[in-house]
Design a protein around this motif. Sequence first.
Motif, PDB file in Angstrom:
ATOM      1  N   CYS A  67      30.696  54.125   7.664  1.00  0.00           N
ATOM      2  CA  CYS A  67      30.847  52.712   7.288  1.00  0.00           C
ATOM      3  C   CYS A  67      31.530  52.623   5.924  1.00  0.00           C
ATOM      4  O   CYS A  67      31.273  53.436   5.036  1.00  0.00           O
ATOM      5  N   GLU A  68      32.378  51.611   5.772  1.00  0.00           N
ATOM      6  CA  GLU A  68      33.124  51.433   4.526  1.00  0.00           C
ATOM      7  C   GLU A  68      33.064  49.975   4.081  1.00  0.00           C
ATOM      8  O   GLU A  68      33.275  49.061   4.882  1.00  0.00           O
ATOM      9  N   ASN A  69      32.723  49.783   2.807  1.00  0.00           N
ATOM     10  CA  ASN A  69      32.711  48.448   2.211  1.00  0.00           C
ATOM     11  C   ASN A  69      31.838  47.479   3.019  1.00  0.00           C
ATOM     12  O   ASN A  69      32.210  46.334   3.268  1.00  0.00           O
ATOM     13  N   CYS A  70      30.659  47.951   3.406  1.00  0.00           N
ATOM     14  CA  CYS A  70      29.737  47.133   4.206  1.00  0.00           C
ATOM     15  C   CYS A  70      28.454  46.828   3.433  1.00  0.00           C
ATOM     16  O   CYS A  70      28.047  47.586   2.546  1.00  0.00           O
ATOM     17  N   ASN A  71      27.828  45.716   3.773  1.00  0.00           N
ATOM     18  CA  ASN A  71      26.498  45.372   3.299  1.00  0.00           C
ATOM     19  C   ASN A  71      25.530  45.526   4.474  1.00  0.00           C
ATOM     20  O   ASN A  71      25.676  44.836   5.492  1.00  0.00           O
ATOM     21  N   ILE A  72      24.547  46.412   4.329  1.00  0.00           N
ATOM     22  CA  ILE A  72      23.665  46.771   5.434  1.00  0.00           C
ATOM     23  C   ILE A  72      22.219  46.537   5.012  1.00  0.00           C
ATOM     24  O   ILE A  72      21.780  47.070   3.979  1.00  0.00           O
ATOM     25  N   TYR A  73      21.488  45.763   5.807  1.00  0.00           N
ATOM     26  CA  TYR A  73      20.106  45.407   5.474  1.00  0.00           C
ATOM     27  C   TYR A  73      19.199  45.691   6.676  1.00  0.00           C
ATOM     28  O   TYR A  73      19.360  45.089   7.732  1.00  0.00           O
TER      29      TYR A  73
END
Length: 350
Positions: A67-73
């Motif tokens: 994953c690149e330049n992602c916001n993961i919650y």
Amino acid sequence: MGCCFAKRRKSQKESRAEREEEQPKLYSWDQREKVDPKDYMFSGLKDETVGRLPGKVAGQPFVIQDCENCNIYIFDHSATITIDDCTNCVIFLGPVKGSVFFRNCRDCKCTLACQQFRVRDCRKLEVFLCCATQPIIESSTNIKFGCFQWYYPELAAQFKDAGLSIFNNIWSHVHDFTPVSGELNWSLLPENAVVQDYVPLPATEEFKAVRISTEANRSIVPVSRGQRQKYSDESCLVVLFADDYTTANARKLIDEMVGKGFSLVQTKEMSMKTEDAQRVFQEKASDFLLLLNKGPVIALEFNGDDAVQECHLIVNGIFNGTKMFVSEKKETASGDVDSFYNFAEIQMGI
């Protein structure tokens, strides 16, 4: 003369046996709901905000990769989480029963809670961590650590589901398997670091329903200073014995002491043996041995000038009738090995 009834019974038995052979036996694991691994994976994403709401992971292993330049919650508890080959990502992970393992990642900012934390072949990670065991880094550089600081309503129950105690957090006791002479591959984030500057709250409509706070006084995990240099030579050890209100009393005492300007250095929840009690409580050990049978104790270290005296005043004024042990003398960095440092040895397994 033959008996037609006997022949019929034999034929019925043979037919029933054949039907039973045709039908495979059902086992308990055959009746479980089938899990699709793709439901527990983020892979090959770029410039996206993704995640899982409370109740959507429910203790399953999870994988994050490429994953690149992602916001993961991940707003739920899980079994284990591996994070591979991710770049410039923001990651929040709810409580993880086992390990969180970062491999070949760079320029990521994270907040997470787990039993075991490992980093290998990574560079420039900034991690707000709650970890029950010593965090480990290997073949990695510029890894920075701070104390976990996060709240949402379901988080306390998720810690219990993951088998983690909010008081067992040795986030700053980092072990580097591949140290380089004259260099430090890891360090601590500034004490005044603002969590949201590193891991901002999700802005998508899906996750706005999660009522999040990053204020220190609301954090599910008590925010401790860990291995940062102490403000004062004086520390105070408090041990709370198991009862129906132990956790609530510990949180109340932390709020009172921090509100008066003292710092919380470290916390621990543990079962104590008789020999442990004798090392920590020394001449008062016999007063507390029966209380140890009720369950694990919670121990808190506070630091600051007059910490011992002020803690006695708060305990006597607010917790009158609640059995606690408060160190009766000043625990100084230059003093003899005494009750506080004996407890620290038990905590670290020395």
